[in-house]
Design a protein around this motif. Sequence first.
Motif, short mmCIF file in Angstrom:
data_model
loop_
_atom_site.label_atom_id
_atom_site.label_comp_id
_atom_site.label_asym_id
_atom_site.label_seq_id
_atom_site.Cartn_x
_atom_site.Cartn_y
_atom_site.Cartn_z
N MET A 139 -0.94 24.74 26.44
CA MET A 139 -1.34 23.99 25.24
C MET A 139 -1.21 22.50 25.50
N ASN A 140 -2.19 21.73 25.05
CA ASN A 140 -2.10 20.28 25.15
C ASN A 140 -0.89 19.78 24.37
N ASP A 142 -0.33 17.13 22.74
CA ASP A 142 -0.56 16.47 21.46
C ASP A 142 -0.96 17.42 20.35
N ALA A 143 -1.06 18.72 20.67
CA ALA A 143 -1.31 19.72 19.63
C ALA A 143 0.02 20.22 19.04
N ARG A 149 7.53 19.38 21.84
CA ARG A 149 6.81 19.00 23.06
C ARG A 149 7.69 19.21 24.30
N GLN A 154 4.58 25.11 25.36
CA GLN A 154 3.20 24.87 25.77
C GLN A 154 2.53 26.11 26.36
N ARG A 172 -11.72 29.70 17.34
CA ARG A 172 -10.34 30.07 17.06
C ARG A 172 -9.80 31.02 18.12
N PHE A 186 -4.99 28.83 17.16
CA PHE A 186 -5.34 27.44 17.42
C PHE A 186 -6.83 27.39 17.73
N TYR A 187 -7.35 26.20 17.94
CA TYR A 187 -8.71 26.05 18.41
C TYR A 187 -8.71 26.00 19.94
N GLN A 189 -10.02 24.02 21.94
CA GLN A 189 -9.80 22.68 22.49
C GLN A 189 -8.34 22.25 22.49
N ASP A 190 -7.48 23.03 21.83
CA ASP A 190 -6.06 22.72 21.84
C ASP A 190 -5.39 23.11 23.17
#
Length: 229
Positions: A139-140, A142-143, A149, A154, A172, A186-187, A189-190
């Motif tokens: 996972m990025n 910033d998500a 973090r 992640q 999704r 999540f999406y 792009q996350d």
Amino acid sequence: MKLVYLCSPLRGNYEENMKRATEYCKTASELGVIAFAPHLYFTQFYRDTIPEEREKGLQLGLAMLDKCEELWVMGNRITQGMASEIAYAKEHHIPIFEIEHPEEKEFYPISADENQLLGRHSCEPDSQEQNYEGKILVMNYDALKEEYRSRPFQLWLATGGFGCSPSARGRRVFATNMYDGEQTSFYRQDFAGIVRKEVLEEVQKQYQFGYTNQESQSTSETEEEGIEP
């Protein structure tokens, strides 16, 4: 303290770009790293307007980048000099983090613990084009909220959702956190991509994971739920 290289524009509005680089370094340093922006230093004795001196400054910048633990790309505008720095970091496997909004400190890749955050450098090559279902994803940073973090939060096992497919309309992705077993969605792009095997093994040695692939259950969704609003 971690030494990080801040990659940001210089040419264009010179004075404004120097001011921004100064603010970026100040913000990063206040977050607990040693921030280095090459044009704040090398322009003190090499003039960027003279090609020979600019080239010397760029070469010294790359030499300094080789000593840094991470490269932070500040903002979305990539200049020729920045492109060279990014290419060098990729070639030498230096972790790259893209900071979309460098004026806001919550977008900075600061880990909640002492271990380096995961990113695209932690993923299999071209994995963003693959189907995610049944794969462990990165996972990025910033998500996630700042307090979450860190590496274990992640890593997520994708269990279903139209977003697992790179070509589906729905974005999704249903997933389970490998560390504490939380199930949510999540999406696409996350996520940065599918984690590399050696990275996963490294993280599992650092933390006590409470979840395994064998516990996964496929999650289905209706077409309406799979369409991103």
